[in-house]
Design a protein around this motif. Structure first.
Motif, short mmCIF file in Angstrom:
data_model
loop_
_atom_site.label_atom_id
_atom_site.label_comp_id
_atom_site.label_asym_id
_atom_site.label_seq_id
_atom_site.Cartn_x
_atom_site.Cartn_y
_atom_site.Cartn_z
N GLY A 1 0.81 -1.21 0.00
CA GLY A 1 0.00 0.00 0.00
C GLY A 1 0.85 1.26 0.00
N VAL A 2 1.93 1.24 0.77
CA VAL A 2 2.84 2.40 0.79
C VAL A 2 3.49 2.58 -0.57
CG1 VAL A 2 4.91 3.38 1.85
CG2 VAL A 2 3.24 2.17 3.27
N LEU A 3 3.83 1.47 -1.21
CA LEU A 3 4.43 1.55 -2.55
C LEU A 3 3.48 2.24 -3.52
CD1 LEU A 3 6.84 0.68 -4.34
CD2 LEU A 3 5.57 -1.41 -4.85
N TRP A 4 2.20 1.88 -3.47
CA TRP A 4 1.22 2.53 -4.35
C TRP A 4 1.06 4.00 -3.96
CZ3 TRP A 4 1.78 -0.28 -8.00
CH2 TRP A 4 1.44 -1.63 -8.09
N GLN A 5 1.17 4.29 -2.66
CA GLN A 5 1.10 5.69 -2.23
C GLN A 5 2.20 6.51 -2.89
OE1 GLN A 5 2.99 8.17 1.12
NE2 GLN A 5 1.77 6.60 2.12
N PHE A 6 3.42 5.95 -2.95
CA PHE A 6 4.54 6.66 -3.57
C PHE A 6 4.23 6.97 -5.03
CE2 PHE A 6 6.58 6.26 0.19
CZ PHE A 6 7.96 6.22 0.19
N ALA A 7 3.44 6.13 -5.67
CA ALA A 7 3.10 6.32 -7.08
C ALA A 7 1.82 7.14 -7.25
CB ALA A 7 2.93 4.96 -7.76
N ASN A 8 1.28 7.68 -6.13
CA ASN A 8 0.02 8.43 -6.14
C ASN A 8 -1.15 7.60 -6.66
OD1 ASN A 8 1.39 10.60 -5.10
ND2 ASN A 8 1.43 11.77 -6.99
N ASN A 9 -1.04 6.29 -6.49
CA ASN A 9 -2.14 5.38 -6.85
C ASN A 9 -2.92 5.12 -5.56
OD1 ASN A 9 -3.84 3.38 -7.70
ND2 ASN A 9 -2.26 2.07 -8.57
N PHE A 10 -3.70 6.11 -5.16
CA PHE A 10 -4.28 6.10 -3.82
C PHE A 10 -5.38 5.07 -3.65
CE2 PHE A 10 -2.79 10.55 -4.50
CZ PHE A 10 -1.68 10.46 -3.67
N GLU A 11 -6.16 4.83 -4.70
CA GLU A 11 -7.24 3.84 -4.58
C GLU A 11 -6.68 2.45 -4.30
OE1 GLU A 11 -6.96 6.04 -7.00
OE2 GLU A 11 -8.82 7.21 -7.06
N ASP A 12 -5.64 2.04 -5.06
CA ASP A 12 -5.04 0.73 -4.82
C ASP A 12 -4.31 0.69 -3.49
OD1 ASP A 12 -6.00 -0.38 -7.12
OD2 ASP A 12 -4.18 -0.04 -8.30
N SER A 13 -3.78 1.83 -3.09
CA SER A 13 -3.12 1.91 -1.79
C SER A 13 -4.13 1.62 -0.68
CB SER A 13 -2.51 3.30 -1.60
OG SER A 13 -1.75 3.37 -0.42
N GLU A 14 -5.28 2.26 -0.74
CA GLU A 14 -6.32 2.02 0.26
C GLU A 14 -6.75 0.56 0.29
OE1 GLU A 14 -9.05 5.93 1.09
OE2 GLU A 14 -9.58 4.70 -0.64
N LYS A 15 -6.84 -0.05 -0.87
CA LYS A 15 -7.27 -1.45 -0.92
C LYS A 15 -6.29 -2.35 -0.19
CE LYS A 15 -8.88 -5.04 -4.10
NZ LYS A 15 -8.17 -6.11 -3.37
N GLN A 16 -5.01 -2.07 -0.30
CA GLN A 16 -4.00 -2.87 0.40
C GLN A 16 -4.14 -2.73 1.91
OE1 GLN A 16 -1.79 -5.07 -0.92
NE2 GLN A 16 -2.71 -4.69 -2.93
N PHE A 17 -4.42 -1.52 2.38
CA PHE A 17 -4.60 -1.32 3.81
C PHE A 17 -5.86 -2.05 4.29
CE2 PHE A 17 -2.50 2.92 2.74
CZ PHE A 17 -1.24 2.40 2.93
N GLN A 18 -6.90 -2.01 3.48
CA GLN A 18 -8.12 -2.73 3.82
C GLN A 18 -7.88 -4.24 3.87
OE1 GLN A 18 -10.59 -1.24 0.67
NE2 GLN A 18 -11.16 0.65 1.77
N ASP A 19 -7.07 -4.73 2.94
CA ASP A 19 -6.73 -6.16 2.93
C ASP A 19 -5.94 -6.54 4.18
OD1 ASP A 19 -8.01 -6.43 0.52
OD2 ASP A 19 -6.18 -6.51 -0.69
#
Length: 566
Positions: A207-225
């Motif tokens: 999720g943090v990796l996606w955050q670095f890429a500003n891919n916030f929706e996928d980042s949130e999904k990882q935290f939810q998982d």
């Protein structure tokens, strides 16, 4: 950014009770460390070092908790006890290396890391913790490429020893992520999740990796998982909060909602940790990252009043007070931090804020010296060059300011603007005129000034003020009006052209500037060209803009005392 003021702070000082009921297994203690429940883990491990005093691992993980809390001396004491139990304890040597890194003892760190690897045998854990030690940085700091590469190298060796160590793979991914090597980081996290599908840390890291890429929706999904695996896994909420803050800065439409969500997520994170002083310090890290200096100052001020507080609270209080323009409180706090902290705990950013606070409090010369010290420790803080230059300019130390702006231009990178060139040029120009009033002046200053103004006219041909100052500089070469050369003529003409292109000036400052330009041209035609008609024409235009100009009055007096031109 709207301040994150909705996070409750009143209960942060409370400690969770009932530590005696904590499970007393090393596995549970390690799980508590991973969940950032450091007080809980510490209590469990202190008990284990008594009830299982012959197991060196217990001492290592107790020391590692101290490492995570930035208590290097306590960590070293625990690691040394572990080595006393087992002289070949690879983990405890890895821990001593980590403590040495916190103490900025690179030689000691290397020696202990080498010893840890030499004793590791078939265990990948010493490799993992050596790798983690290389990634330790102060809050808000970046991992140096050399440290990241060292971490990657040792973690790759650990991967050979045990390719199925999911925690090691997560650390490897973190090392890659610190250097923005996204593909390699993703592969490491993916491999970790495949090996251990129930490991929430792998999901959070992705999720943090996606955050670095500003891919916030996928980042949130990882935290939810991650929270689906363990609803009480606090780091998921912490990283989710930090992602919300980043999201708020990139999408103005989402800013308000994401700031509120960040507050809620961080409040949840705090509730899932042990609400210790260290948790509050972690909260301070978050507020610093989020730029919520108002709340940070309040939290840090409360922390600084506690008898058992971490001295780092004074650092945060100083940073926040400066950003809130509370200079006196900030300088007091920063001086307290420098007094209470061991020298090895002082980082370049501390000198940066100390210098700013000193300048904010009117101690400009001292502040500039402190900022220069900050730059010797970390030359990447390029904005500091501009701060030094601006201060020197405001103090009218013009030659030093010109030199400082030249340094801004040489080292400021993408932040350099044409205004920096203008300040460089005017610094040298005013420095020259100041010398001239005092006696002998250095004409090299005029050359430096002209070079700066010339650069502006090349990059922005319609910038009138650059031509005006080029005219001023070249005008000094025509000091002898009986032998005028006209060096400034084309620059004054261009200045007039660009100024009038904007329409008839209404403000007095622009009119006076135009009058000066016309006076120069009038002087040129009077003394160089001997063309009294053109001279009169320019002096008339000068008078139209500024009838009080002394040279205008003198010219018409020379014409026979006429008060008006024909």
């Amino acid at each position: 950014m709207k301040m994150i003021s909705k996070i409750a702070t009143a209960s942060l000082g409370l400690l969770l009770g009932g530590s005696s009921v904590f499970a007393q297994s090393l596995a549970d203690a390690k799980k508590a460390i991973d969940a950032e429940q450091y007080q809980k883990a510490k209590s469990m491990l202190k008990n284990l070092t008594v009830t299982q005093a012959d197991k060196d691992e217990n001492f290592f993980y107790l020391g590692w908790v101290y490492i995570k809390q930035d208590y290097a001396d306590s960590a070293k004491a625990a690691f040394n006890k572990g080595i006393a139990v087992n002289a070949k304890s690879a983990l405890n040597y890895a821990g001593l290396g980590a403590a040495a890194r916190l103490d900025k003892d690179n030689s000691g760190a290397t020696n202990n890391f080498n010893q840890a690897i030499a004793l590791a045998g078939k265990s990948s854990k010493p490799y993992q913790y050596v790798g983690e030690a290389y990634l330790l940085v102060a809050p808000g700091a970046k991992v140096a490429p050399a440290d990241a590469n060292a971490a990657i190298a040792v973690l790759q060796k650990g991967k050979v020893v045990n390719p199925k160590d999911a925690d090691l793979l997560i650390t490897l991914g973190n090392a890659y992520r610190s250097q923005l090597k996204s593909n390699e980081a993703y592969q490491a996290y993916s491999d970790a999740s495949t090996l251990d599908p129930k490991n929430p840390a792998a999901k959070v890291a992705t999720g943090v990796l996606w955050q670095f890429a500003n891919n916030f929706e996928d980042s949130e999904k990882q935290f939810q998982d991650a929270l689906a695996i363990d609803p009480n896994y606090g780091p998921a909420y912490r990283e989710w909060a930090e992602t919300d803050v980043r999201w708020s800065t990139t999408d103005p439409k989402m800013a308000s909602a994401k700031i509120k969500e960040a507050a809620d997520h961080y409040k949840k994170y705090i509730s899932l940790t042990d609400q210790s002083v260290e948790s509050q310090m972690h909260y301070g890290d978050f507020l610093l990252m989020a730029g919520d200096y108002k709340t940070l100052q309040q939290v840090a001020a409360d922390l600084s009043k506690s008898a058992n507080t971490n001295a780092r609270a004074y650092r945060y209080l100083a940073y926040a007070a400066y950003e809130n323009k509370d200079c006196a409180a900030g300088l007091t706090a920063m001086n307290a931090w420098f007094q209470k902290a061991e020298p090895k705990r002082i980082i370049p950013r501390d000198y940066l804020y100390l210098g700013r606070l000193q300048m904010c409090a009117g101690q400009d010369s001292v502040g500039i010296n402190t900022l220069r010290k900050a730059l010797t420790l970390d030359s990447t803080q390029t904005e500091v060059y501009a701060e030094i230059a601006k201060s020197l300019y405001s103090q009218k130390k013009y030659i030093q300011a010109g030199d400082a702006y030249r340094e801004v231009i040489q080292k400021g990178g993408r932040t350099v603007t044409l205004n920096d060139y203008l300040r460089e040029g005017t610094g040298y120009y005013f420095g020259y005129t100041g010398q001239l009033r005092s006696g002998k002046a250095d004409t090299a200053l005029l050359t430096k000034a002209d070079s700066a103004f010339s650069y502006i006219t090349q990059k922005s041909p319609n910038t009138a003020v650059a031509y005006q100052y080029r005219a001023y500089v070249n005008d000094y070469k025509d000091a002898d009006r009986n032998n005028i050369k006209g060096y400034a003529k084309p620059f004054y003409e261009k200045f007039i052209e660009l100024t009038l292109a904007k329409g008839t000036p209404a403000d007095d400052r622009t009119k006076k500037d135009l009058a000066e330009a016309y006076v120069y041209l009038g002087t040129y035609y009077e003394y160089k060209e001997k063309d009294l008609t053109k001279a009169t024409d320019n002096y008339t235009k000068a008078r139209d803009n500024d009838p009080t100009n002394k040279q205008v009055i003198a010219f018409f007096a020379r014409k026979g005392g006429a008060s008006k031109g024909k």
